[in-house]
Enzyme design. Structure first.
Site, PDB file in Angstrom:
ATOM      1  CB  THR A 184      36.075 -80.567 -50.079  1.00  0.00           C
ATOM      2  OG1 THR A 184      37.423 -80.377 -49.693  1.00  0.00           O
ATOM      3  CG2 THR A 184      35.628 -81.951 -49.643  1.00  0.00           C
ATOM      4  CD  GLU A 328      35.519 -82.952 -45.850  1.00  0.00           C
ATOM      5  OE1 GLU A 328      35.987 -81.848 -45.489  1.00  0.00           O
ATOM      6  OE2 GLU A 328      36.079 -83.714 -46.659  1.00  0.00           O
ATOM      7  CE  LYS A 439      42.961 -75.628 -47.664  1.00  0.00           C
ATOM      8  NZ  LYS A 439      42.124 -75.612 -46.479  1.00  0.00           N
ATOM      9  CD1 TRP A 444      40.908 -78.673 -50.588  1.00  0.00           C
ATOM     10  CD2 TRP A 444      42.953 -79.216 -49.877  1.00  0.00           C
ATOM     11  NE1 TRP A 444      40.868 -78.786 -49.226  1.00  0.00           N
ATOM     12  CE2 TRP A 444      42.099 -79.129 -48.754  1.00  0.00           C
ATOM     13  CE3 TRP A 444      44.296 -79.546 -49.658  1.00  0.00           C
ATOM     14  CZ2 TRP A 444      42.533 -79.347 -47.460  1.00  0.00           C
ATOM     15  CZ3 TRP A 444      44.730 -79.762 -48.370  1.00  0.00           C
ATOM     16  CH2 TRP A 444      43.865 -79.670 -47.286  1.00  0.00           C
TER      17      TRP A 444
HETATM   18  P1  AMP Z   1      39.051 -77.250 -46.383  1.00  0.00           P
HETATM   19  O1  AMP Z   1      38.100 -78.369 -46.370  1.00  0.00           O
HETATM   20  O2  AMP Z   1      39.434 -76.814 -47.743  1.00  0.00           O
HETATM   21  O3  AMP Z   1      38.584 -76.133 -45.531  1.00  0.00           O
HETATM   22  O4  AMP Z   1      40.403 -77.763 -45.753  1.00  0.00           O
HETATM   23  C1  AMP Z   1      40.483 -78.387 -44.502  1.00  0.00           C
HETATM   24  C2  AMP Z   1      41.897 -78.774 -44.221  1.00  0.00           C
HETATM   25  O5  AMP Z   1      42.744 -77.608 -44.242  1.00  0.00           O
HETATM   26  C3  AMP Z   1      42.148 -79.405 -42.875  1.00  0.00           C
HETATM   27  O6  AMP Z   1      41.837 -80.772 -42.859  1.00  0.00           O
HETATM   28  C4  AMP Z   1      43.642 -79.128 -42.690  1.00  0.00           C
HETATM   29  O7  AMP Z   1      44.438 -80.058 -43.396  1.00  0.00           O
HETATM   30  C5  AMP Z   1      43.808 -77.755 -43.326  1.00  0.00           C
HETATM   31  N1  AMP Z   1      43.685 -76.692 -42.315  1.00  0.00           N
HETATM   32  C6  AMP Z   1      42.612 -75.913 -42.073  1.00  0.00           C
HETATM   33  N2  AMP Z   1      42.876 -75.009 -41.105  1.00  0.00           N
HETATM   34  C7  AMP Z   1      44.132 -75.232 -40.702  1.00  0.00           C
HETATM   35  C8  AMP Z   1      44.997 -74.640 -39.715  1.00  0.00           C
HETATM   36  N3  AMP Z   1      44.608 -73.612 -38.962  1.00  0.00           N
HETATM   37  N4  AMP Z   1      46.239 -75.156 -39.585  1.00  0.00           N
HETATM   38  C9  AMP Z   1      46.659 -76.184 -40.346  1.00  0.00           C
HETATM   39  N5  AMP Z   1      45.909 -76.775 -41.293  1.00  0.00           N
HETATM   40  C10 AMP Z   1      44.661 -76.311 -41.478  1.00  0.00           C
END
Ligand code: AMP
Length: 544
Positions: A184, A328, A439, A444
């Site tokens: 990530t 994570e 995002k 990312w």
């Molecule tokens: P990832 O590791 O790429 O799945 O990203 C995780 C991050 O995405 C989280 O720490 C949040 O910052 C963002 N995120 C994931 N789901 C949501 C959601 N439903 N609403 C707002 N932010 C989210």
């Protein structure tokens, strides 16, 4: 006193073995990169997984070796998930949307012994060939008839399987052994690896099965739009066979019309993905003035799902379950299905709740802390950094002490980098992000990396990159520049040129704004909070 029960290791391969035994008619339907539709049952998938495990052994893959995949959602990718971890190796899913530099870092950091690649992505490997780890075998996920012409030494997936036994003596691997690896983005520097174990993966499959039964039940037909290269498709390739749901794999066809047709033709009952893809589906539904007739639930996460989007689908009779999680965390942390106690609420009140990120799933504990590390009340008002702990959450990053040291508090809880409140009924509401990441469409972009690259331009005295809300991509980067010479500001395309040496094109800032000085915090850091407020209503050039 100890309990007196057998202790069988929790193993990923047992999920597929169970599905083959108990849900033999459950199937995987895949849109292939070859252009056609392919079907196989869980029985056939289990047999081919055994053949693949033999083939991996023949390639010299051993316990703990990392085997990479660069592939869409499809049955061969599914077989790789189970064969690699089942034989004791580690399935390393690579995100094809990364820049060449990031991909090379990952492949070398993971020390991948082999890589399995979809036809679509062969050119990516051709471009990187000279810098890949020496001796890494490349297997193209297709049959002999579709093998591409290439200067690379390519192996053919179907040839590898051919002739091998359809049974395999699956080892009783330790349940804590590594099984999957997914990188990530870091706030700064290189991507960080989450190294899943058999135990964490199996428990996570149970967690999602129990938490989202409307999607995951016997006979359900579930379409994962969320890629298998992004946190294991949120665990669906494990959760679906566990409960006897079929998987409808969209391959590379992720646009609205293709998704609509696939859903309709295959009787899809549930689909999971990031908000951006549902915009495409929504546009197609509006165009046809119709809904896929069996569609019952969408699970939306990865970025905040807007109230308007949730309301639109709910109005058409599709249940929307908002979910939050992280790479994570395997990744699911919360889901926003409403408890029975809320049945009496008005539709408006229900939508307010569904727009929040929901309540924790079993196996995830949450706390919010203020800047001094003191626990804040769960009163729906107090907002602080969200920390989590549980069986499917990392306890460190793979071979990365620096990132590991920065990620946990003194009690060993993992810091998510999200700023959130939690109300009395346990509903989580993500308010902001303390990690400096943007995002876009579920992927990312590191603002700090972009800033460092922009600073390399002689016309940039100082700069900051912030996220701007975008109707399609959720967030896009805006570059705010203090020019060396206000009369002669640096052109954005020159800065883009510098950035393109390190990042992918879609990660470039959409626009640049000039400013006299950057706002600073009391501790002398650039105040992104102030900048975000200043540009709160900023409209990006293509955001209309
Ligand atoms: P990832 O590791 O790429 O799945 O990203 C995780 C991050 O995405 C989280 O720490 C949040 O910052 C963002 N995120 C994931 N789901 C949501 C959601 N439903 N609403 C707002 N932010 C989210």
């Amino acid at each position: 006193m100890q309990g007196m029960m057998m202790q069988m290791p929790l193993r990923i391969i047992e999920i597929l073995q169970f599905a083959a035994d108990v849900h033999p008619t459950g199937e995987i339907v895949s849109v292939r990169t070859e252009g056609d539709l392919h079907r196989e049952t869980y029985v056939e998938a289990f047999q081919r997984t055994a053949q693949l495990a033999h083939a991996l052994k023949a390639l010299g893959i051993d316990d703990g070796d990392r085997v990479a995949t660069l592939a869409w959602n499809g049955y061969r990718h599914f077989e790789l998930y189970y064969a690699i971890s089942g034989m004791g190796a580690v399935c390393h899913t690579i995100n094809p949307r990364l820049s060449a530099e990031q991909m090379l870092y990952i492949v070398n950091h993971a020390e991948d012994r082999a890589i399995f690649v979809d036809l679509t992505f062969v050119p990516i490997l051709e471009a990187l060939a000279a810098q890949l780890p020496s001796g890494m075998r490349i297997v193209v996920m297709t049959d002999r008839a579709h093998m591409p012409d290439s200067a690379l030494d390519l192996l053919c997936y179907e040839d590898l399987l051919d002739g091998h036994s359809t049974t395999f003596d699956w080892p009783l691997v330790d349940e804590n052994a590594a099984a999957g690896l997914c990188y990530t983005s870091g706030t700064t520097g290189n991507p960080k690896g989450a190294l899943y174990s058999h135990r964490s993966t199996v428990l996570h499959a149970f967690m999602i099965a129990v938490s989202v039964p409307r999607s995951l039940h016997e006979g359900a037909r579930i379409l994962p739009v969320v890629p298998m290269f992004h946190v294991n498709s949120w665990g669906l390739p494990y959760g679906a066979p566990l409960v006897g749901a079929s998987m409808i794999m969209p391959g590379p066809a992720l646009d609205g019309p293709s998704l609509f047709d696939l859903m309709e033709n295959e009787g899809v009952t549930a689909s999971w993905g990031v908000p951006t893809v549902w915009l495409g589906l929504k546009a197609e539904m509006e165009q046809r003035n119709a809904m896929p007739s069996k569609l019952d639930q969408l699970v939306i996460g990865g970025s905040a799902a807007s109230r308007a989007m949730i309301a639109w689908f709910e109005d058409k009779g599709v249940d929307v379950c908002h979910a939050w999680g992280m790479t994570e965390m395997s990744p699911i942390g919360t889901q926003a299905q409403l408890p029975k106690a809320q049945d009496g609420l008005s539709q408006d009140e229900k939508l307010d709740l569904k727009s929040k990120q929901g309540r924790r799933v079993y196996g995830v504990e949450m706390k919010i802390l203020d800047e001094e590390g003191k626990r804040l009340p769960h009163d729906g008002e107090a907002a602080g950094e969200l920390f989590v702990r549980g069986n499917a959450i990392i306890q460190g990053y793979f071979n990365n002490e620096e990132a590991t040291n920065a990620a946990f508090d003194a009690e060993g809880w993992f810091g998510t980098g999200d700023v959130a409140s939690i109300d009395e009924t346990g509903f989580l509401c993500i308010q902001d992000r303390s990690k400096d990441l943007i995002k876009s469409g579920g992927e990312w972009i590191s603002s700090i990396d972009l800033e460092n690259m922009a600073m390399a331009h002689p016309g940039v005295a100082n700069c900051a990159v912030i996220a701007i809300a975008h109707p399609k991509w959720e967030e896009r980067p805006l570059l705010v520049v203090v020019p060396q010479d206000a009369a002669n500001p640096p052109p954005l395309d020159e800065i883009h040129g510098l950035m393109l040496e390190h990042v992918a094109k879609w990660q470039l800032p959409d626009a640049m704004e000039l400013i006299e000085a950057l706002p600073m915090t009391a501790t002398g850091k650039v105040s992104k909070l102030t900048l975000r407020k200043t540009f709160k209503d900023y409209v990006l050039p293509d955001a209309h």
